[in-house]
Design a protein around this motif. Structure first.
Motif, mmCIF file in Angstrom:
data_model
loop_
_atom_site.group_PDB
_atom_site.id
_atom_site.type_symbol
_atom_site.label_atom_id
_atom_site.label_comp_id
_atom_site.label_asym_id
_atom_site.label_seq_id
_atom_site.Cartn_x
_atom_site.Cartn_y
_atom_site.Cartn_z
ATOM 1 N N ASN A 105 0.831 -1.186 0.261
ATOM 2 C CA ASN A 105 0.166 -0.054 -0.177
ATOM 3 C C ASN A 105 0.840 1.196 -0.100
ATOM 4 O O ASN A 105 0.304 2.467 0.368
ATOM 5 N N ASP A 106 2.085 1.153 -0.458
ATOM 6 C CA ASP A 106 3.194 2.326 -0.532
ATOM 7 C C ASP A 106 2.587 3.302 -1.734
ATOM 8 O O ASP A 106 2.180 2.626 -2.681
ATOM 9 N N TYR A 107 3.018 4.496 -1.569
ATOM 10 C CA TYR A 107 2.912 5.374 -2.810
ATOM 11 C C TYR A 107 4.273 4.725 -3.690
ATOM 12 O O TYR A 107 5.437 4.817 -3.025
ATOM 13 N N LYS A 140 0.109 4.545 -6.527
ATOM 14 C CA LYS A 140 0.170 3.046 -5.909
ATOM 15 C C LYS A 140 0.071 1.886 -7.010
ATOM 16 O O LYS A 140 -0.011 2.301 -8.269
ATOM 17 N N TYR A 151 -7.103 7.066 -2.643
ATOM 18 C CA TYR A 151 -6.151 5.862 -1.874
ATOM 19 C C TYR A 151 -6.888 6.097 -0.303
ATOM 20 O O TYR A 151 -6.085 6.246 0.454
ATOM 21 N N ARG A 155 -6.530 1.863 4.388
ATOM 22 C CA ARG A 155 -5.361 1.544 5.144
ATOM 23 C C ARG A 155 -5.164 0.058 5.118
ATOM 24 O O ARG A 155 -6.157 -0.720 5.363
ATOM 25 N N ASP A 213 2.357 6.612 5.015
ATOM 26 C CA ASP A 213 2.547 7.038 3.774
ATOM 27 C C ASP A 213 3.521 8.024 3.543
ATOM 28 O O ASP A 213 3.946 7.871 2.499
ATOM 29 N N LYS A 258 7.296 6.588 5.564
ATOM 30 C CA LYS A 258 7.821 5.328 5.086
ATOM 31 C C LYS A 258 8.364 4.417 6.409
ATOM 32 O O LYS A 258 8.485 3.184 6.116
#
Length: 353
Positions: free
Chosen positions: A53-55, A68, A77, A80, A95, A98
């Motif tokens: 779910n990271d950018y 993403k 987005y 979670r 987000d 990190k």
């Protein structure tokens, strides 16, 4: 995240301009209490899963700059992702920084390695009566990525709907050997996946052929059998494929008649379909709405299936964009679909940039 027949009828009424009501989505993030905002994650699988779910890309010169590994309406987005740790807490990633964060939540259940998908942001009011389906379709896109990456980690999950969130139960596995090469390929495709230009209409004439074969959709639907705790009706979800013949006429392979791009422009005027190479249209059997109390798994499943095609067309040259805000009745009429038996729920457009 429960989607019912009433939500479907409300959505149809909104689509037909018969209802202007707004759905309220239940956000329960206040139940999470932050325990540690810089925790060390020494479990490689938990680290991989939270990272889904990271950018992974930021662009300039576009309305929607952050991206993403899966699409989200207007790059909002709102989902979670948490992983249950061995001490019963919930691990996620911030987000912005990190860094791994650890939360406690007495209202949530789960065993070590399980994944929770929560509604984490407020949806804008202009989505009115399609908020729930948009959110669940997006969750389905993310679940496809989780499922795909889990296979590279020799892990398996089963989706269970809970009160206000989704729980992905992790199956016991004798080992979790990580296939790094497959992961790297997935990360690369995720980073270049795009939905095409937004600052101007799509008018490119670089047409590309449909890349999938007849067995792809069948194999995907077979994966759904073990993915969801609630069994899905066989063949309830169907796929219609349309290909631009180069002159702006779209045809369903091996069928007639063809659909002129100008008619597609009339039901979705935000792009020029003459430059679109093809479409994937996902329909749902209306028996689902009369025979099932809970429609949520079907909407998630459609998002899951759609993400396969988003990743199939992930490249520097191609785009694959979800499209939903069109007049359903007019679209069904164009494709010769009997709306009393089947409903168009979602679609994707694909093409070359």
């Amino acid at each position: 995240m429960n989607y019912t027949s009433n939500d479907f009828f409300q959505e149809l009424a909104f689509n037909s301009l018969l209802n202007d009501g707004e759905q309220m989505l239940e956000r329960q993030m206040d139940d999470y209490v932050l325990v540690d905002d810089d925790v060390v994650c020494d479990d490689p699988v938990q680290s991989i899963m939270t990272g889904l779910n990271d950018y992974n890309r930021i662009e300039k010169d576009t309305h929607f700059k952050v991206h993403k590994g899966y699409p989200s309406p207007r790059s909002l987005y709102p989902i979670r992702l948490f992983v249950v740790t061995k001490n019963g807490s919930f691990l996620t990633k911030n987000d912005q920084t990190k860094k791994f964060e650890l939360y406690e939540n007495a209202a949530r259940e789960g065993e070590e390695g399980d994944i929770l998908l929560e509604y984490g942001k407020v949806y804008p009011a202009y989505y009115k009566s399609i908020k729930k389906s948009l959110l669940l379709l997006e969750a389905g896109h993310l679940i496809y990525n989780i499922h795909h990456v889990a296979k590279s980690c020799e892990a398996r999950y089963q989706v269970v709907e809970k009160n206000g969130y989704l729980l992905l139960k992790k199956a016991k596995s004798p080992n979790q050997d990580i296939q790094q090469a497959k992961l790297e390929k997935f990360y690369h495709l995720s980073s270049i996946r795009n939905s095409g230009p937004y600052l101007h209409p799509i008018t490119a004439y670089h047409l590309i052929p449909l890349l999938d074969n007849a067995l792809d959709f069948q194999k995907l639907t077979e994966q759904l059998i073990s993915l969801f705790m609630q069994p899905l009706k066989k063949n309830a979800i169907r796929l219609i494929k349309l290909q631009n013949d180069g002159d702006g006429l779209f045809h369903i392979p091996h069928k007639e008649p063809k659909v002129d791009y100008k008619k597609l422009n009339s039901i979705y005027p935000y792009i020029n379909f003459k430059g679109v190479s093809g479409m994937y249209v996902f329909t749902l059997d209306n028996l689902v709405f009369s025979e099932e109390e809970n429609i949520t798994p079907y909407i998630l499943a459609i998002g899951f299936l759609a993400q396969f095609y988003c990743m199939l067309y992930a490249s520097e040259q191609n785009y694959c964009r979800p499209v939903k805000s069109y007049n359903i009745g007019d679209f069904e009429h164009l494709l010769g679909i009997n709306g009393s038996h089947t409903t168009i729920m979602y679609s994707l457009i694909i093409g070359g940039k």
